[in-house]
Scaffold this motif. Structure first.
Motif, PDB file in Angstrom:
ATOM      1  N   CYS A  34       0.851  -1.183   0.000  1.00 29.96           N
ATOM      2  CA  CYS A  34       0.000   0.000   0.000  1.00 29.96           C
ATOM      3  C   CYS A  34       0.893   1.242   0.000  1.00 29.96           C
ATOM      4  O   CYS A  34       1.876   1.316   0.744  1.00 29.96           O
ATOM      5  N   LEU A  35       0.559   2.216  -0.832  1.00 29.15           N
ATOM      6  CA  LEU A  35       1.381   3.415  -0.974  1.00 29.15           C
ATOM      7  C   LEU A  35       1.063   4.487   0.066  1.00 29.15           C
ATOM      8  O   LEU A  35       1.936   5.263   0.443  1.00 29.15           O
ATOM      9  N   HIS A  36      -0.188   4.531   0.496  1.00 28.62           N
ATOM     10  CA  HIS A  36      -0.612   5.594   1.413  1.00 28.62           C
ATOM     11  C   HIS A  36      -1.866   5.134   2.156  1.00 28.62           C
ATOM     12  O   HIS A  36      -2.775   4.564   1.542  1.00 28.62           O
ATOM     13  N   VAL A  37      -1.899   5.384   3.447  1.00 32.09           N
ATOM     14  CA  VAL A  37      -3.088   5.095   4.260  1.00 32.09           C
ATOM     15  C   VAL A  37      -3.460   6.371   4.990  1.00 32.09           C
ATOM     16  O   VAL A  37      -2.613   7.000   5.628  1.00 32.09           O
ATOM     17  N   MET A  38      -4.724   6.756   4.904  1.00 32.35           N
ATOM     18  CA  MET A  38      -5.217   7.929   5.620  1.00 32.35           C
ATOM     19  C   MET A  38      -6.373   7.493   6.504  1.00 32.35           C
ATOM     20  O   MET A  38      -7.321   6.859   6.032  1.00 32.35           O
ATOM     21  N   GLU A  39      -6.278   7.815   7.785  1.00 33.34           N
ATOM     22  CA  GLU A  39      -7.343   7.527   8.751  1.00 33.34           C
ATOM     23  C   GLU A  39      -7.819   8.868   9.296  1.00 33.34           C
ATOM     24  O   GLU A  39      -6.999   9.680   9.739  1.00 33.34           O
ATOM     25  N   THR A  40      -9.114   9.110   9.260  1.00 31.27           N
ATOM     26  CA  THR A  40      -9.639  10.366   9.781  1.00 31.27           C
ATOM     27  C   THR A  40     -10.753  10.094  10.786  1.00 31.27           C
ATOM     28  O   THR A  40     -11.513   9.130  10.641  1.00 31.27           O
ATOM     29  N   TRP A  41     -10.836  10.946  11.808  1.00 32.37           N
ATOM     30  CA  TRP A  41     -11.811  10.819  12.893  1.00 32.37           C
ATOM     31  C   TRP A  41     -12.845  11.919  12.747  1.00 32.37           C
ATOM     32  O   TRP A  41     -12.495  13.080  12.498  1.00 32.37           O
ATOM     33  N   GLU A  42     -14.100  11.583  12.905  1.00 33.25           N
ATOM     34  CA  GLU A  42     -15.196  12.533  12.747  1.00 33.25           C
ATOM     35  C   GLU A  42     -14.957  13.849  13.488  1.00 33.25           C
ATOM     36  O   GLU A  42     -14.660  13.879  14.681  1.00 33.25           O
ATOM     37  N   ASP A  43     -15.100  14.940  12.746  1.00 27.49           N
ATOM     38  CA  ASP A  43     -15.070  16.282  13.310  1.00 27.49           C
ATOM     39  C   ASP A  43     -16.410  16.954  13.054  1.00 27.49           C
ATOM     40  O   ASP A  43     -16.995  17.548  13.947  1.00 27.49           O
ATOM     41  N   TYR A  44     -16.887  16.832  11.829  1.00 28.09           N
ATOM     42  CA  TYR A  44     -18.184  17.400  11.455  1.00 28.09           C
ATOM     43  C   TYR A  44     -18.833  16.454  10.457  1.00 28.09           C
ATOM     44  O   TYR A  44     -18.399  16.359   9.305  1.00 28.09           O
ATOM     45  N   VAL A  45     -19.836  15.736  10.894  1.00 35.41           N
ATOM     46  CA  VAL A  45     -20.582  14.814  10.040  1.00 35.41           C
ATOM     47  C   VAL A  45     -22.062  15.150  10.217  1.00 35.41           C
ATOM     48  O   VAL A  45     -22.705  14.686  11.155  1.00 35.41           O
ATOM     49  N   PRO A  46     -22.604  16.006   9.345  1.00 30.46           N
ATOM     50  CA  PRO A  46     -23.989  16.449   9.514  1.00 30.46           C
ATOM     51  C   PRO A  46     -25.001  15.352   9.187  1.00 30.46           C
ATOM     52  O   PRO A  46     -24.729  14.453   8.396  1.00 30.46           O
ATOM     53  N   ASP A  47     -26.147  15.449   9.813  1.00 31.29           N
ATOM     54  CA  ASP A  47     -27.272  14.579   9.487  1.00 31.29           C
ATOM     55  C   ASP A  47     -27.859  15.056   8.169  1.00 31.29           C
ATOM     56  O   ASP A  47     -28.113  16.248   7.986  1.00 31.29           O
ATOM     57  N   GLY A  48     -28.072  14.130   7.243  1.00 31.49           N
ATOM     58  CA  GLY A  48     -28.652  14.482   5.954  1.00 31.49           C
ATOM     59  C   GLY A  48     -30.164  14.345   5.979  1.00 31.49           C
ATOM     60  O   GLY A  48     -30.740  13.749   6.893  1.00 31.49           O
ATOM     61  N   GLN A  49     -30.808  14.898   4.977  1.00 30.65           N
ATOM     62  CA  GLN A  49     -32.260  14.780   4.886  1.00 30.65           C
ATOM     63  C   GLN A  49     -32.683  13.411   4.388  1.00 30.65           C
ATOM     64  O   GLN A  49     -33.727  12.902   4.771  1.00 30.65           O
ATOM     65  N   HIS A  50     -31.871  12.803   3.521  1.00 30.74           N
ATOM     66  CA  HIS A  50     -32.235  11.518   2.938  1.00 30.74           C
ATOM     67  C   HIS A  50     -31.290  10.392   3.364  1.00 30.74           C
ATOM     68  O   HIS A  50     -31.727   9.276   3.595  1.00 30.74           O
ATOM     69  N   THR A  51     -30.011  10.695   3.435  1.00 28.59           N
ATOM     70  CA  THR A  51     -29.028   9.723   3.900  1.00 28.59           C
ATOM     71  C   THR A  51     -27.780  10.482   4.336  1.00 28.59           C
ATOM     72  O   THR A  51     -27.648  11.667   4.080  1.00 28.59           O
ATOM     73  N   ASP A  52     -26.895   9.813   5.019  1.00 30.81           N
ATOM     74  CA  ASP A  52     -25.651  10.424   5.477  1.00 30.81           C
ATOM     75  C   ASP A  52     -24.711   9.320   5.954  1.00 30.81           C
ATOM     76  O   ASP A  52     -25.075   8.137   5.969  1.00 30.81           O
ATOM     77  N   PHE A  53     -23.504   9.707   6.339  1.00 31.91           N
ATOM     78  CA  PHE A  53     -22.528   8.728   6.807  1.00 31.91           C
ATOM     79  C   PHE A  53     -23.036   7.945   8.006  1.00 31.91           C
ATOM     80  O   PHE A  53     -22.863   6.730   8.095  1.00 31.91           O
ATOM     81  N   ARG A  54     -23.644   8.629   8.967  1.00 33.71           N
ATOM     82  CA  ARG A  54     -24.081   7.974  10.199  1.00 33.71           C
ATOM     83  C   ARG A  54     -25.146   6.907   9.901  1.00 33.71           C
ATOM     84  O   ARG A  54     -25.093   5.803  10.412  1.00 33.71           O
ATOM     85  N   ARG A  55     -26.120   7.246   9.066  1.00 30.25           N
ATOM     86  CA  ARG A  55     -27.161   6.276   8.728  1.00 30.25           C
ATOM     87  C   ARG A  55     -26.608   5.132   7.883  1.00 30.25           C
ATOM     88  O   ARG A  55     -27.076   4.000   7.992  1.00 30.25           O
ATOM     89  N   ALA A  56     -25.635   5.428   7.060  1.00 28.01           N
ATOM     90  CA  ALA A  56     -25.072   4.394   6.184  1.00 28.01           C
ATOM     91  C   ALA A  56     -24.487   3.235   6.987  1.00 28.01           C
ATOM     92  O   ALA A  56     -24.552   2.087   6.549  1.00 28.01           O
ATOM     93  N   VAL A  57     -23.933   3.532   8.166  1.00 23.95           N
ATOM     94  CA  VAL A  57     -23.307   2.485   8.985  1.00 23.95           C
ATOM     95  C   VAL A  57     -24.084   2.229  10.270  1.00 23.95           C
ATOM     96  O   VAL A  57     -23.596   1.558  11.172  1.00 23.95           O
ATOM     97  N   ASN A  58     -25.297   2.774  10.347  1.00 23.21           N
ATOM     98  CA  ASN A  58     -26.143   2.609  11.527  1.00 23.21           C
ATOM     99  C   ASN A  58     -25.389   3.007  12.806  1.00 23.21           C
ATOM    100  O   ASN A  58     -25.399   2.288  13.804  1.00 23.21           O
ATOM    101  N   ALA A  59     -24.707   4.168  12.741  1.00 26.00           N
ATOM    102  CA  ALA A  59     -23.928   4.644  13.888  1.00 26.00           C
ATOM    103  C   ALA A  59     -24.847   4.946  15.065  1.00 26.00           C
ATOM    104  O   ALA A  59     -25.933   5.501  14.902  1.00 26.00           O
ATOM    105  N   GLN A  60     -24.395   4.567  16.233  1.00 25.60           N
ATOM    106  CA  GLN A  60     -25.119   4.815  17.467  1.00 25.60           C
ATOM    107  C   GLN A  60     -24.690   6.178  18.030  1.00 25.60           C
ATOM    108  O   GLN A  60     -23.656   6.718  17.637  1.00 25.60           O
ATOM    109  N   PRO A  61     -25.484   6.753  18.949  1.00 23.22           N
ATOM    110  CA  PRO A  61     -25.153   8.087  19.471  1.00 23.22           C
ATOM    111  C   PRO A  61     -23.753   8.197  20.087  1.00 23.22           C
ATOM    112  O   PRO A  61     -23.149   9.264  20.038  1.00 23.22           O
TER     113      PRO A  61
END
Length: 118
Positions: A34-61
């Motif tokens: 692997c040439l490059h690995v980037m790991e990022t931690w949530e800073d701003y992940v808004p709730d979407g009207q139809h879908t979003d990152f949190r709903r995509a993975v069924n993230a808990q509070p």
């Protein structure tokens, strides 16, 4: 160039454990080409009207979203590495990763454009 991307819900209290796990994993991934690995931690992940990152993975509070990607030389390099890594016991840490693997979303991508500010 070939990219693998991930969206992962990680319990907020597991930040330190995730960092340790991802640093170890990144070392192994680069060992396998692997040439490059980037790991990022949530800073701003808004709730979407139809879908979003949190709903995509069924993230808990109490979970934060990790957005991660890997850059590989090409698809063949990633596929060869995946075959080899599947037999490498170093990828199976005691207790497993610090998140629910069933809710991880993964996808592989061929770049359409690559622009870098100089």
């Amino acid at each position: 160039m070939y990219l693998a991307g991930f969206i992962i819900p990680v319990p907020e209290q597991n930040l330190a454990a995730y960092k340790t796990w991802s640093e170890r994993s990144s070392q192994l991934l680069t060992e396998y080409g692997c040439l490059h690995v980037m790991e990022t931690w949530e800073d701003y992940v808004p709730d979407g009207q139809h879908t979003d990152f949190r709903r995509a993975v069924n993230a808990q509070p109490d979970e934060k979203i990790v957005f991660s990607w890997q850059v590989w030389p090409d698809k063949a390099a990633l596929e060869a590495a995946e075959r080899a890594m599947s037999e490498d016991p170093r990828f199976d840490p005691p207790g497993g990763p610090p998140f629910d693997q069933k809710r991880l979303i993964m996808g592989c991508f061929t770049p359409l454009s690559d622009v870098t500010a100089v």
